[in-house]
Design an enzyme around this catalytic site. Structure first.
Site, mmCIF file in Angstrom:
data_model
loop_
_atom_site.group_PDB
_atom_site.id
_atom_site.type_symbol
_atom_site.label_atom_id
_atom_site.label_comp_id
_atom_site.label_asym_id
_atom_site.label_seq_id
_atom_site.Cartn_x
_atom_site.Cartn_y
_atom_site.Cartn_z
ATOM 1 N N ARG A 223 0.865 -1.179 0.000
ATOM 2 C CA ARG A 223 0.000 0.000 0.000
ATOM 3 C C ARG A 223 0.899 1.226 0.000
ATOM 4 N NH1 ARG A 223 -0.709 2.486 5.358
ATOM 5 N NH2 ARG A 223 -2.519 3.613 4.602
ATOM 6 N N TYR A 316 -1.372 16.302 11.467
ATOM 7 C CA TYR A 316 -0.654 15.050 11.727
ATOM 8 C C TYR A 316 0.463 14.851 10.716
ATOM 9 C CZ TYR A 316 0.223 10.012 11.881
ATOM 10 O OH TYR A 316 0.819 8.787 11.948
#
Lengths: 346, 315
Positions: A223, A316
């Site tokens: 991924r 983040y």
């Protein structure tokens, strides 16, 4: 074709650069004009010829320079490579996987000859010619995990399976997006993912753990993940935050295209045969905004993704402080035209 | 799950009920090596039905020249082991899965105590080889009713730390004596009948062992039973499960996508939500808790069956 390796640095004068060919094969992570977490998993290896997905462990023009950068980081901080005692077998598994894959996929660069456990490994780009005994650590200059990951781009985590969970019990981590092996070593899957916002509530980690526990030998997956980094720095670690954190404040409208990098992780998942551990290589690719914008589809799409992203994620991923400057710069490449599906350039 | 097309290269009778099979690559290519305690799933086509049973690998985990399994004939089973015993011969082609492991050694252990009952010896045969190579301290206890039935005797090396307990000869296994006094950091692994697994877990609990040091693998193939029907929610299709077929096998035959690994009710991979249940699920797995069983909201299709008017699965 003989591969040319760049002479470049990932710190100090930051001479890292991508050739036009490297830009076109950059693993741009957005397959649509918006971003939210998803379990975007595909089988690995496998992908267009020349793409970073084609082979098990991609080797590119940055190989030699990345390995030199790892050497510098390790010399300053040996705790970047750790392996709890029960993980040595997993280290041998990983060594075998990488050596066999690289010798098969890049025969002009790597060669592995095996006669039982008597192995002969030749790594031409790094000038290594080593005979050793497989599964005998006294025949290598360091543990098998450290030995092979000093010769393989990207970070590596080795996960031990027990009690229905995965435990981060070994790794080599020098090109990380702000996480620390020394802090996380020994933690389980939920513990080391605790800082990720929103995802636990969304059930992402329960699903991801279930998927990982089901990974079997002979069938591997990948991924893509991403973040943003100012300057082409591999070692964006918590340990060295004082060195790279302040660099975030050096972004100006004039330099943002050259200094602001999209940082993409090609994460792959492998069940290792002897140890039954999971290997989790995390390969980092860097590309600055001006190089990304050379592919019109990517310029348009990156503008839309970063404009519409959830503010918690912008925080983040560490670019909230520069989001306005980035968007002002990228907007010049977004003419409002439609973009084609998928990640590859038009 | 990736599959391997292999050839049967040896069949050997170990005891009246147990046969050993060896599979090799038809091209001589090395097979993937594996870890001690791993299993493969063997495909057994018979007419329209493909049965799939999982068997522990008993060969050397680091030897890619072939895979070996030992199969006990279960005459009251749904026919998988009988197929292996009566139909499979040297030279046959056979399809198996790549190895997977739900019963691995915890290599953190200071010492490993392996306790096998009957055919439950099989996963320990590959683990013994791994422990030998890793040079880890261990002891193995193998309990069987009679010497004749103890197929494992032919496969076990003679060694001081390998203990045989034959109950017909009055040498029953004393779990208290085995577990008491083991050094801190010892892990115990049990494979065999449910009663043995429970007895070891109880004994370990009484002696204050941490739960995380107590491992087990129940050794079961899906039981046969009365035929029944299930409805697949997504398609509305009704699937009939024959008497000698598991629900998982029936779903596979009906081309319903479903994940699996152990096919013995132990790994949890095929856990399926139940969207309607008018009747009683016959839970035969080792995965669901008592509370989950009572709710009748999940089923393990590899092992469990159904009796009643209607069962609808979230597939």
């Amino acid at each position: 074709m003989t591969m040319q390796f760049n002479e470049e640095s990932f710190r100090g004068d930051y001479t890292f650069r991508n050739s036009p060919a490297a830009i076109r094969r950059f693993p741009f992570p957005f397959d649509r004009d918006e971003y939210m977490y998803s379990v975007n998993i595909e089988q690995h290896p496998g992908g267009p010829e020349g793409s970073p997905f084609e082979f098990a462990f991609d080797v590119d023009e940055h190989y030699v320079a990345e390995m030199k950068d790892r050497e510098i980081t390790l010399a300053e901080d040996p705790m970047r490579c750790q392996s709890l005692p029960h993980m040595e077998l997993a280290g041998w598994d990983l060594l075998e996987l990488i050596m066999v894959s690289k010798a098969r996929d890049y025969p002009e660069l790597f060669k592995l000859s095996r006669d039982g456990n008597a192995w002969h490994w030749i790594n031409k780009p790094l000038g290594i010619d080593k005979k050793f005994t497989f599964l005998d650590p006294t025949t290598l200059p360091c543990g098998p995990l450290e030995y092979i990951t000093r010769q393989a781009q990207g970070d590596f985590a080795l996960l031990h399976e027990r009690e229905g969970n995965l435990w981060l019990d070994a790794g080599m981590v020098t090109s990380q997006a702000d996480w620390s092996l020394d802090f996380d070593v020994g933690m389980n899957f939920f513990e080391w993912h605790a800082p990720v916002p929103k995802a636990r509530k969304m059930g992402v980690f329960d699903k991801a753990l279930k998927f990982l526990l089901a990974v079997t030998q002979e069938k591997s997956y990948r991924r893509l993940n991403w973040t943003m980094t100012v300057n082409p720095r591999l070692d964006t670690s918590p340990e060295n935050y004082h060195k790279w954190g302040p660099e975030k404040r050096t972004i100006t409208p004039e330099n943002v295209g050259a200094k602001q990098f999209l940082r993409v992780e090609l994460q792959t998942f492998w069940r290792l045969p002897r140890s039954n551990a999971l290997a989790f290589p995390i390969r980092c690719y860097l590309c600055n905004l001006e190089d990304i914008a050379t592919q019109p589809k990517w310029g348009r799409r990156l503008h839309r993704v970063l404009r519409d992203i959830d503010p918690d994620l912008a925080e983040y991923k560490g670019f909230a402080v520069n989001q306005k400057v980035i968007l002002d710069y990228l907007s010049q490449f977004d003419d409002g035209a439609e973009t084609s599906p998928g990640i590859f350039p038009d | 799950m990736s599959k391997l097309a292999l050839k049967v290269t040896a069949v050997e009778t170990l005891s009246p009920l147990v046969k050993r099979f060896r599979f090799e690559s038809p091209t001589g290519a090395p097979l993937p090596v594996f870890s001690g305690g791993a299993h493969i799933t063997v495909e057994m086509p018979e007419g329209e039905i493909v049965r799939r049973n999982s068997y522990s690998l008993i060969s050397d985990p680091y030897d890619g020249s072939g895979y070996e399994i030992a199969v006990r004939r279960e005459d009251r089973g749904r026919g998988g082991s009988r197929h292996m015993h009566t139909k499979v011969r040297e030279g046959d082609e056979i399809t198996v899965s790549a190895p997977a492991n739900h019963f691995q050694l915890d290599l953190r252990a200071r010492k490993h105590v392996l306790i096998a009952g009957g055919i439950g010896i099989t996963p320990f045969l590959s683990q013994l080889k791994q422990l030998g190579m890793e040079q880890k301290p261990f002891e193995l206890h193998y309990a069987a009713r009679s010497r004749e039935e103890a197929a494992g005797l032919k496969l076990l090396p003679g060694a001081a730390h390998i203990h045989i307990h034959i109950s017909d000869e009055g040498a029953r296994m004393d779990l208290g004596a085995i577990l008491d006094g083991q050094p801190l950091g010892t892990h115990v692994y049990t494979c065999g009948p449910d009663g043995l697994i429970t007895a070891v877990a109880d004994q370990a609990a009484r002696l204050g062992w941490p739960k995380t040091s107590v491992h087990s693998e129940a050794f079961t193939a899906p039981p046969p039973g009365e035929p029944f029907e299930v409805v697949v929610k997504s398609s509305g299709k009704t699937v009939t499960v024959k008497a000698d077929q598991s629900l998982l096998e029936a779903l596979e035959a009906a081309k319903v996508e479903i994940d699996y690994s152990c096919r013995g009710g132990a790994c949890g991979r095929c856990e399926t939500h139940v969207t309607a249940c008018d009747g009683r699920i016959l839970h035969n797995d080792h995965w669901l808790s008592e509370a989950e069983r009572a709710e009748q909201k999940t089923i393990m299709p590899c092992m469990s069956r159904f009796k009643g008017a209607r069962l609808e699965l979230d597939l």
